[in-house]
Write an enzyme that holds these catalytic residues in place. Structure first.
Site, PDB file in Angstrom:
ATOM      1  N   ALA A  64      77.779 -37.558 -47.486  1.00 13.84           N
ATOM      2  CA  ALA A  64      77.257 -37.708 -46.378  1.00 13.84           C
ATOM      3  C   ALA A  64      76.741 -36.592 -46.044  1.00 13.84           C
ATOM      4  CB  ALA A  64      76.819 -38.614 -46.027  1.00 13.84           C
ATOM      5  N   GLY A 123      81.007 -38.658 -49.919  1.00  9.74           N
ATOM      6  CA  GLY A 123      80.639 -39.463 -51.294  1.00  9.74           C
ATOM      7  C   GLY A 123      80.547 -39.115 -52.812  1.00  9.74           C
ATOM      8  N   GLU A 126      82.509 -40.970 -54.598  1.00  8.64           N
ATOM      9  CA  GLU A 126      81.464 -42.575 -54.142  1.00  8.64           C
ATOM     10  C   GLU A 126      81.369 -42.188 -55.600  1.00  8.64           C
ATOM     11  OE1 GLU A 126      81.133 -42.733 -50.411  1.00  8.64           O
ATOM     12  OE2 GLU A 126      81.720 -44.688 -50.398  1.00  8.64           O
ATOM     13  N   GLU A 148      87.057 -40.430 -45.024  1.00  5.59           N
ATOM     14  CA  GLU A 148      86.264 -40.890 -44.019  1.00  5.59           C
ATOM     15  C   GLU A 148      86.636 -41.973 -42.394  1.00  5.59           C
ATOM     16  OE1 GLU A 148      85.495 -41.508 -47.501  1.00  5.59           O
ATOM     17  OE2 GLU A 148      83.168 -41.225 -47.935  1.00  5.59           O
TER      18      GLU A 148
END
Ligand code: NAD
Length: 728
Positions: A64, A123, A126, A148
């Site tokens: 992100a 991300g 992910e 993270e």
């Protein structure tokens, strides 16, 4: 943002390619493109035989865009997050939207392959985890992982849930989620995050297409198939249930009681999510994610490990407009603990190293240090015999400074003795050309004084490494009075070349790191001198988030070192008020003959028979009082944190520090200032009540413990400015 190529064989190749930025991130452009791509995939589903997701950039997809995350926390005042509920609701919505799209991708009903052409962290990974198969290119610069936790966050786009379902709760937490390891491709494959590796980028697409053709039915995730069993069991299964109680206990042990909400939230999301169906698990993950966003620790860690670190590694403290330099041959003088480590670090990235000591035997010993580290890496499967041999072959031991001819850089790491260092450099300067960068690894001697020994001090810089060099990620670059921009830039480039993070500071006794670190250690020792039990002093430091207590760390560096540095400094005319800790150190050394770990006795006893060290029982008699002072543990923690933060502000005032990122990252990476604070200066900014709150608290501590806690005028002025009614 996402290019669409529908091939004749029905396979759709999706290529991530942000038109504005050099890297792909999960920003608003990505989310919008992902939404329209998903809609198109679903509407053209009948004509699609499979999907490949790849990227046109060097990396695959970064996580992100954290600048976007600040949407949620922009409304802050004086260090307090405003509207916590609104922030949480916003964060929840954002991740639900992102993961909703990923869920649609894995349930498209067609095989989806992630062709990982480069790094995929957070991300980016992910997205790959929501594909049915992952193929990655095996390049040394590529990393995979879910880091993270290091930013005070959790993987909120399904990462926590999917990794748990792929690897089982225990492996997911230990190997991926709780430490946020950044893995090389081979490690990621071993860990089970990646299914297949290819040698080059060009091999990716053919391999992905081959897999789709060979596995036309592989269009579901294991967890969407009936009969799916979670590796290691679900929380209700005895195999996992009996281990669960140990999880939070182990986490607490690892964190030593320090305040880190993210690992706790990750553990909860993983375990709670493992007990329910995937869609509920994804929602639980979003809620835990939302609970972290905007909290002080999350903001601090994101600021430090994303923004500040990125700023430094991108050249934030490097003089601009100087051409980038690339070293090929590095000379290291002194093959002791530091020199051997520096040689290892340089050879690791392919630099040739000449390692000089007073005898061949000593120089060889320095190279043996590398051999031992490399043997261990081979034994653990992290390296190969060939790589080890090549690494060692790049280090040439020598017993004569003449061997330095032909080096681009010479780094000195001989004993900490000004005369010896000057003499060494005077000789080195007669051997190497005037365009060679000269650097000293001194930890406390003034760079400007050493530099006077060479004809051209503008080409001289301090490169202060930390021990052990192979593990410590920081180098403090010290600019002497006459150091030129070119030398500084070359020092910076070398530090980046060996994969370390540079901070840049100006010359002064102890520079920034050693000077500030000294205040932490001395505060702990002062507490002992006030009669606080030694175990409580150490415990307070660990609970504050320091990796090692002040007494243990003083034993490591020896009790005499700090005293010597102070004596030298005072001799050099530097004004230093007597610190209450000095009395304790003097008595330990002179009265009790306890010099530290190297002599077998310091604040701790070192039995030498392999049994663990323990605090010297004599401390209670020497410094204890019948009624120990009633200092709250919170106050003990704050004394150590404030001592360092205040000294850092003084460094800024005196121009030793010129940037906040250097201070924050330098303090966390170099001297173990607790990471949850975001670093020494960030601690001041986000202290409850902001700078004004910090100043008020410093004044309280000064009234109780002495002028070392008196807030500097610069800080008082800022506090007054921020708390004046006009600025509210
Ligand atoms: P060390 O005692 O382990 O090693 C010093 C080495 O220098 C020895 O091998 C010695 O034989 C060699 N040497 C001495 N005179 C020499 C000469 N004239 N020519 C070539 N080699 C010579 O010391 P160390 O801990 O590696 O420290 C080296 C330097 O690094 C010091 O300036 C120290 O302050 C600094 N430093 C140390 C640390 C640390 O944690 N130990 C951290 C940062 C910086």
């Amino acid at each position: 943002m996402i290019r669409w190529e529908h091939r004749e064989d029905g396979i759709v190749v999706l290529t991530l390619d942000d038109p504005v930025q050099g890297t792909n991130t999960m920003n608003a452009r990505y989310t919008a493109a992902m939404l329209s791509t998903m809609e198109r995939l679903e509407s053209e589903r009948a004509s699609i035989t499979g999907v490949v997701v790849t990227s046109a950039k060097d990396g695959f997809l970064a996580g992100a865009d954290l600048k976007d995350l600040t949407f949620a926390v922009s409304a802050t005042h004086n260090g307090e997050a405003a509207g916590t509920e609104a922030v949480a609701a916003g964060a929840f919505r954002v991740v639900e939207e992102m993961k909703g799209l990923l869920r649609r991708l894995e349930r498209l009903g067609k095989p989806v392959v992630a062709a990982l052409n480069g790094t995929a962290l957070g991300g980016g990974l992910e997205l790959a985890l929501a594909c049915h198969h992952r193929i990655a290119v095996d390049r040394p610069d590529v990393r995979f992982g879910l880091p993270e936790v290091t930013l005070g966050l959790l993987p909120g786009a399904g990462g926590t849930v999917r990794v748990t379902r792929m690897l089982g709760v225990q492996d997911a937490l230990m190997n991926v989620l709780l430490q946020g390891q950044r893995m090389r491709p081979t490690q990621a494959k071993q860990a089970g995050l990646v299914d297949d590796l290819v040698a080059t980028r060009d091999d990716l697409l053919p391999r992905a297409i081959e897999w789709i053709k060979a596995n036309p039915g592989a269009a579901t995730q294991p967890w969407d198939r009936s009969g799916y069993k979670m590796p290691g069991g679900r929380p209700k299964d005895p195999s996992l249930a009996m281990m669960l109680p140990a999880f939070p206990a182990n986490l607490r042990k690892q964190l030593k009681g320090a305040h880190y909400p993210a690992p706790h939230a990750i553990m909860c999301a993983a375990v709670e999510g493992a007990a329910v169906d995937i869609d509920t698990a994804l929602r639980i993950e979003s809620r835990w994610f939302a609970s972290l966003v905007g909290t002080p620790v999350q903001r601090n860690m994101t600021q430090a490990f994303f923004f500040d670190l990125g700023h430094l590694n991108r050249g934030g403290s490097r003089p601009a407009d100087i051409e980038k330099s690339v070293a090929t041959r590095v000379g290291v003088v002194g093959a002791g603990m530091m020199g051997a480590g520096i040689a290892y670090a340089c050879a690791r990235v392919g630099l040739d190293v000449v390692l000089v000591d007073v005898s061949m035997e000593a120089a060889e010993r320095g190279r043996t240090y590398s051999r031992k580290l490399l043997d261990k890496a081979v034994a653990r499967g992290h390296s190969t015999a060939d790589k080890r041999n090549a690494h060692l072959a790049r280090i040439t031991p020598a017993n004569n400074l003449a061997a330095l001819a032909g080096c681009d850089v010479v780094i000195e790491a001989v004993f900490e003795d000004l005369a010896l260092k000057r003499e060494t450099f005077a000789t080195v300067a007669t051997i190497v050309g005037p365009d060679v960068l000269l650097a000293s690894n001194t930890s406390s001697l003034p760079i400007s004084s050493i530099a006077e020994a060479v004809p051209d001090p503008t080409g001289f810089v301090g490169l202060h490494f930390f021990s052990p060099v192979d593990k410590m990620p920081l180098v403090e670059i010290v600019r002497g009075r006459r150091t030129g921009d070119v030398a500084l830039a070359r020092g910076y480039d070398l530090v980046r070349q060996i994969d370390k993070t540079p901070i840049v500071v100006n010359d002064s006794r102890g520079f920034f790191t050693s000077r500030v670190f000294g205040t932490y250690v001395m505060e702990g020792i002062a507490l002992l001198g006030e009669g606080v039990p030694a175990a409580s002093v150490e415990q307070a430091a660990l609970q504050a988030g320091y990796p090692v207590g002040p007494l243990a760390v003083t034993d490591e560096v020896t009790l005499t070192l700090g005293r010597r540095v102070r004596i030298e400094a005072r001799k050099a005319g530097i004004e230093m008020p007597i610190h209450p800790g000095e009395v304790v150190l003097d008595r330990m050394i002179d009265e009790f003959g306890r010099g530290g770990k190297s002599s077998g006795k310091g604040f701790y006893d070192y039995p030498g028979d392999g049994s663990a060290k323990r605090l010297w029982p004599g401390l209670a008699d020497a410094f204890g009082s019948v009624a120990p002072p009633r200092i709250d543990i919170h106050e003990m923690k704050e004394r150590m944190l404030f001592a360092e933060a205040l000294e850092s502000v003084r460094c800024l005032d005196e121009g030793v520090l010129t940037g906040t990122a250097d201070a924050n990252i330098g303090s966390i990476f170099g001297i173990g200032f607790p990471a949850w604070t975001g670093g020494v200066l960030q601690f001041v900014e986000t202290y409850p009540g902001g700078v004004a709150g910090f100043v008020a608290r410093a004044r309280e501590l000064a009234a109780r413990y002495g002028t070392r806690f008196t807030p500097p005028a610069s800080l008082v002025a800022r506090a007054e400015a921020t708390s004046s009614p006009r600025s509210r």
